[in-house]
Design a protein around this motif. Structure first.
Motif, PDB file in Angstrom:
ATOM      1  N   THR A 211     -82.584  64.585 105.857  1.00 33.22           N
ATOM      2  CA  THR A 211     -81.290  65.086 105.418  1.00 33.22           C
ATOM      3  C   THR A 211     -80.188  64.330 106.159  1.00 33.22           C
ATOM      4  N   PHE A 212     -79.140  63.994 105.434  1.00 31.91           N
ATOM      5  CA  PHE A 212     -77.966  63.360 106.020  1.00 31.91           C
ATOM      6  C   PHE A 212     -76.756  64.150 105.545  1.00 31.91           C
ATOM      7  N   THR A 213     -76.033  64.788 106.488  1.00 33.74           N
ATOM      8  CA  THR A 213     -74.967  65.726 106.126  1.00 33.74           C
ATOM      9  C   THR A 213     -73.672  65.380 106.864  1.00 33.74           C
ATOM     10  N   PRO A 214     -73.024  64.284 106.507  1.00 30.85           N
ATOM     11  CA  PRO A 214     -71.785  63.894 107.197  1.00 30.85           C
ATOM     12  C   PRO A 214     -70.613  64.801 106.840  1.00 30.85           C
ATOM     13  N   ARG A 215     -69.719  64.994 107.784  1.00 33.60           N
ATOM     14  CA  ARG A 215     -68.488  65.751 107.584  1.00 33.60           C
ATOM     15  C   ARG A 215     -67.461  64.909 106.840  1.00 33.60           C
ATOM     16  N   ILE A 216     -66.686  65.576 106.016  1.00 31.93           N
ATOM     17  CA  ILE A 216     -65.602  64.918 105.287  1.00 31.93           C
ATOM     18  C   ILE A 216     -64.315  65.685 105.562  1.00 31.93           C
ATOM     19  N   LYS A 217     -63.366  65.041 106.196  1.00 30.21           N
ATOM     20  CA  LYS A 217     -62.069  65.636 106.533  1.00 30.21           C
ATOM     21  C   LYS A 217     -62.223  66.877 107.414  1.00 30.21           C
ATOM     22  N   ASP A 218     -63.306  66.914 108.218  1.00 31.67           N
ATOM     23  CA  ASP A 218     -63.550  67.992 109.189  1.00 31.67           C
ATOM     24  C   ASP A 218     -63.684  69.377 108.561  1.00 31.67           C
ATOM     25  N   LYS A 219     -63.696  69.465 107.267  1.00 27.20           N
ATOM     26  CA  LYS A 219     -63.772  70.763 106.594  1.00 27.20           C
ATOM     27  C   LYS A 219     -64.944  70.841 105.630  1.00 27.20           C
ATOM     28  N   PHE A 223     -73.966  66.731 101.385  1.00 21.52           N
ATOM     29  CA  PHE A 223     -75.388  66.977 101.614  1.00 21.52           C
ATOM     30  C   PHE A 223     -76.212  65.957 100.822  1.00 21.52           C
ATOM     31  N   THR A 224     -77.060  65.216 101.510  1.00 16.07           N
ATOM     32  CA  THR A 224     -78.007  64.325 100.838  1.00 16.07           C
ATOM     33  C   THR A 224     -79.388  64.568 101.434  1.00 16.07           C
ATOM     34  N   SER A 225     -80.407  64.471 100.612  1.00 16.80           N
ATOM     35  CA  SER A 225     -81.762  64.725 101.104  1.00 16.80           C
ATOM     36  C   SER A 225     -82.780  63.934 100.311  1.00 16.80           C
ATOM     37  N   ILE A 275     -95.208  63.744  95.042  1.00 15.22           N
ATOM     38  CA  ILE A 275     -93.965  64.263  94.462  1.00 15.22           C
ATOM     39  C   ILE A 275     -92.793  63.749  95.298  1.00 15.22           C
ATOM     40  N   ALA A 276     -91.830  63.121  94.636  1.00 20.31           N
ATOM     41  CA  ALA A 276     -90.617  62.638  95.304  1.00 20.31           C
ATOM     42  C   ALA A 276     -89.432  63.464  94.822  1.00 20.31           C
ATOM     43  N   THR A 277     -88.634  63.971  95.771  1.00 18.88           N
ATOM     44  CA  THR A 277     -87.483  64.822  95.445  1.00 18.88           C
ATOM     45  C   THR A 277     -86.234  64.275  96.140  1.00 18.88           C
ATOM     46  N   PHE A 278     -85.149  64.171  95.373  1.00 22.36           N
ATOM     47  CA  PHE A 278     -83.881  63.668  95.900  1.00 22.36           C
ATOM     48  C   PHE A 278     -82.766  64.647  95.565  1.00 22.36           C
ATOM     49  N   GLY A 279     -81.897  64.911  96.547  1.00 18.42           N
ATOM     50  CA  GLY A 279     -80.842  65.902  96.355  1.00 18.42           C
ATOM     51  C   GLY A 279     -79.487  65.401  96.791  1.00 18.42           C
ATOM     52  N   LEU A 280     -78.448  65.952  96.149  1.00 16.15           N
ATOM     53  CA  LEU A 280     -77.064  65.631  96.475  1.00 16.15           C
ATOM     54  C   LEU A 280     -76.226  66.888  96.315  1.00 16.15           C
ATOM     55  N   GLY A 281     -75.391  67.197  97.326  1.00 18.52           N
ATOM     56  CA  GLY A 281     -74.571  68.400  97.260  1.00 18.52           C
ATOM     57  C   GLY A 281     -73.285  68.253  98.041  1.00 18.52           C
ATOM     58  N   PHE A 282     -72.451  69.278  97.926  1.00 19.18           N
ATOM     59  CA  PHE A 282     -71.143  69.268  98.579  1.00 19.18           C
ATOM     60  C   PHE A 282     -70.761  70.703  98.882  1.00 19.18           C
ATOM     61  N   GLY A 283     -70.067  70.923 100.011  1.00 26.60           N
ATOM     62  CA  GLY A 283     -69.686  72.290 100.325  1.00 26.60           C
ATOM     63  C   GLY A 283     -68.783  72.397 101.528  1.00 26.60           C
ATOM     64  N   GLU A 284     -68.335  73.619 101.755  1.00 24.64           N
ATOM     65  CA  GLU A 284     -67.522  73.953 102.916  1.00 24.64           C
ATOM     66  C   GLU A 284     -68.345  74.854 103.815  1.00 24.64           C
ATOM     67  N   ASP A 285     -68.425  74.512 105.104  1.00 25.03           N
ATOM     68  CA  ASP A 285     -69.291  75.209 106.038  1.00 25.03           C
ATOM     69  C   ASP A 285     -69.014  76.707 106.064  1.00 25.03           C
ATOM     70  N   LYS A 286     -70.099  77.506 105.888  1.00 27.31           N
ATOM     71  CA  LYS A 286     -70.043  78.969 105.934  1.00 27.31           C
ATOM     72  C   LYS A 286     -69.098  79.553 104.881  1.00 27.31           C
ATOM     73  N   ALA A 324     -76.129  77.021  93.919  1.00 29.46           N
ATOM     74  CA  ALA A 324     -74.883  77.202  94.657  1.00 29.46           C
ATOM     75  C   ALA A 324     -74.913  78.519  95.406  1.00 29.46           C
ATOM     76  N   PHE A 325     -74.038  78.634  96.441  1.00 27.19           N
ATOM     77  CA  PHE A 325     -73.797  79.921  97.075  1.00 27.19           C
ATOM     78  C   PHE A 325     -72.319  80.036  97.426  1.00 27.19           C
ATOM     79  N   TYR A 326     -71.910  81.293  97.651  1.00 34.56           N
ATOM     80  CA  TYR A 326     -70.514  81.563  98.012  1.00 34.56           C
ATOM     81  C   TYR A 326     -70.474  82.732  98.982  1.00 34.56           C
TER      82      TYR A 326
END
Length: 421
Positions: A211-219, A223-225, A275-286, A324-326
């Motif tokens: 997993t590689f989860t870099p921050r963007i604009k500190d907020k 998400f990549t996996s 089985i190969a699985t690839f993921g991409l996501g985006f979100g705001e922490d918590k 997704a979650f909220y």
């Protein structure tokens, strides 16, 4: 201490459930049975995504998630499904309740965590009745039934290689028994015949995750996996018996054990492709998260030489999932429901199983709630899913299902000295 005792009791109770059939699907007749989801309830309610990881939950399908784990976590899940089996002319309703997993994860150091547990890998459980007129004009009744499955014991290790970059690996030991029976009755005959095929299965596979989860604009967080579940190499020790029985009493009249060694089928290999699985996501922490995954498996190379089935073959399999979650306000003191996690997802699976020229496909919609327990990080996860698999075309069965899922995740601190002021 109470939590630990409670979890131990749950473990002992649940172990008995592994002897039960985990499915009632006629499609569990094929291959090694129905492949189970293998993920936690919280991830399952987001379409089955394995990419989202945090510091207090286990992500069973992606061992890289252990690199983020900061608290010892006990987790367990159960499910109940109401199922409608539909042919072109008939309908039958049934249900099944299952243990989904038992696992524990714990930090070893600030950047390394480990975990282990048990879960079902596949399940066999079906009863299919076929009635026809044979070439002699007599009514012939064939009952196909099966039971058993394969369980999986796993050990996982994950670590933080660099900031926002986590790697992990799991070793899985798979074991179980698959039993398939064909019982035949023919009009006008005094005796029926029964053929029983049993496979004792065991073998290993490995899972590697990143997993590689870099921050963007500190907020925000990207998400990549990537997860690679290597080829599952199973060895199957097989037996086959054929017997005749009295139609009036059901008693066995004569039984013969087939010489499988002579046919080269006493011990066979089952190689379930990678089985190969690839993921991409985006979100705001918590706060919120939205992601998608794609999985691919070259299932067309799979075969079971011992259990040969007419009108059935394999093609390459693939899956698409979005979830997704909220969380309205995870730190709210005034409103409990603002701290609840609201989850939803959708998935579409091309299973790779082709019967009578039709590929079996699965579509599902999921949603659920993560309910905080007390003032700790522990939570109760409730989930619901609706979907359908298969088709009524080509004399096949369509399954419509509605499921209720319950998971618990308890958190504690290990390997930390308590300070007394």
């Amino acid at each position: 201490m109470i939590r630990k005792i409670g979890f131990a009791i749950l473990c002992l109770t649940a172990m008995g459930l592994y002897g039960q059939n985990g499915t009632v699907s006629p499609y569990s007749y094929f291959g090694i049975g129905d492949l189970r989801s293998g993920t936690t309830i919280e991830n399952r309610m987001m379409g089955g995504l394995s990419m989202y990881t945090d510091s207090i939950h286990l992500t069973l399908k992606n061992p890289a998630g252990y690199g983020k784990l900061r608290l010892t976590t006990y987790t367990a899940g159960m499910s109940h499904r109401e199922i409608s089996l539909n042919s072109f002319t008939e309908q039958e309703k049934t249900s099944v309740t299952n243990l989904e997993y038992l696992a524990i994860g714990f930090p070893i150091s600030p950047k390394i965590s480990a975990g282990f547990g048990i879960r079902p890998f596949s399940s066999v459980g079906y009863d299919v009745l076929q009635e026809r007129t044979n070439t002699n004009g007599n009514e012939e009744t064939n009952l196909y039934s099966g039971e058993g499955g394969i369980n999986q014991v796993f050990f996982s290790l994950g670590f933080e290689l660099a900031r926002d970059l986590n790697l992990g690996a799991s070793v899985n030991y798979n074991f179980g028994t698959l039993e398939n029976t064909k019982t035949q009755r023919v009009e006008g005959l005094q005796y029926g015949t029964r053929e029983i095929q049993i496979s004792e299965v065991g073998g290993y596979d490995f899972v590697y995750g990143l997993t590689f989860t870099p921050r963007i604009k500190d907020k925000y967080t990207l998400f990549t996996s990537a997860v690679i579940n290597t080829q599952v190499n199973l060895v199957s020790e097989n037996t086959q018996t054929i017997n005749s029985f009295s139609l009036s009493t059901g008693n066995t009249i004569e039984e013969l054990e087939v010489n499988l060694a002579q046919q080269g089928l006493k011990n066979t290999e089952l190689k379930i492709p990678t089985i190969a699985t690839f993921g991409l996501g985006f979100g705001e922490d918590k706060k919120w998260f939205l992601g998608a995954e794609y999985s691919f498996q070259q299932l067309s190379t799979f075969e079971n030489r011992f259990l040969r089935i007419q009108n059935q073959e394999y093609t390459d399999a693939s899956s698409y999932a979005m979830g997704a979650f909220y969380i309205p306000d995870y730190a709210s003191f005034n409103s409990y429901f603002k701290r609840v996690i609201y989850r939803a997802g959708v998935r579409y699976d091309f299973t790779g199983i082709v019967v009578n020229g039709k590929e079996i496909q699965n579509f599902g919609i999921t949603f659920g709630l993560g309910l905080p327990l007390g003032g700790s990080f522990s939570n109760l996860n409730l989930g619901f899913e609706w979907g359908k698999r298969g088709t009524t075309a080509a004399d096949l069965i369509e399954e419509k299902y509605f499921g209720v899922n319950v998971g618990v995740s308890f958190n504690d601190r290990w390997f930390q000295k308590r300070k007394i002021n």
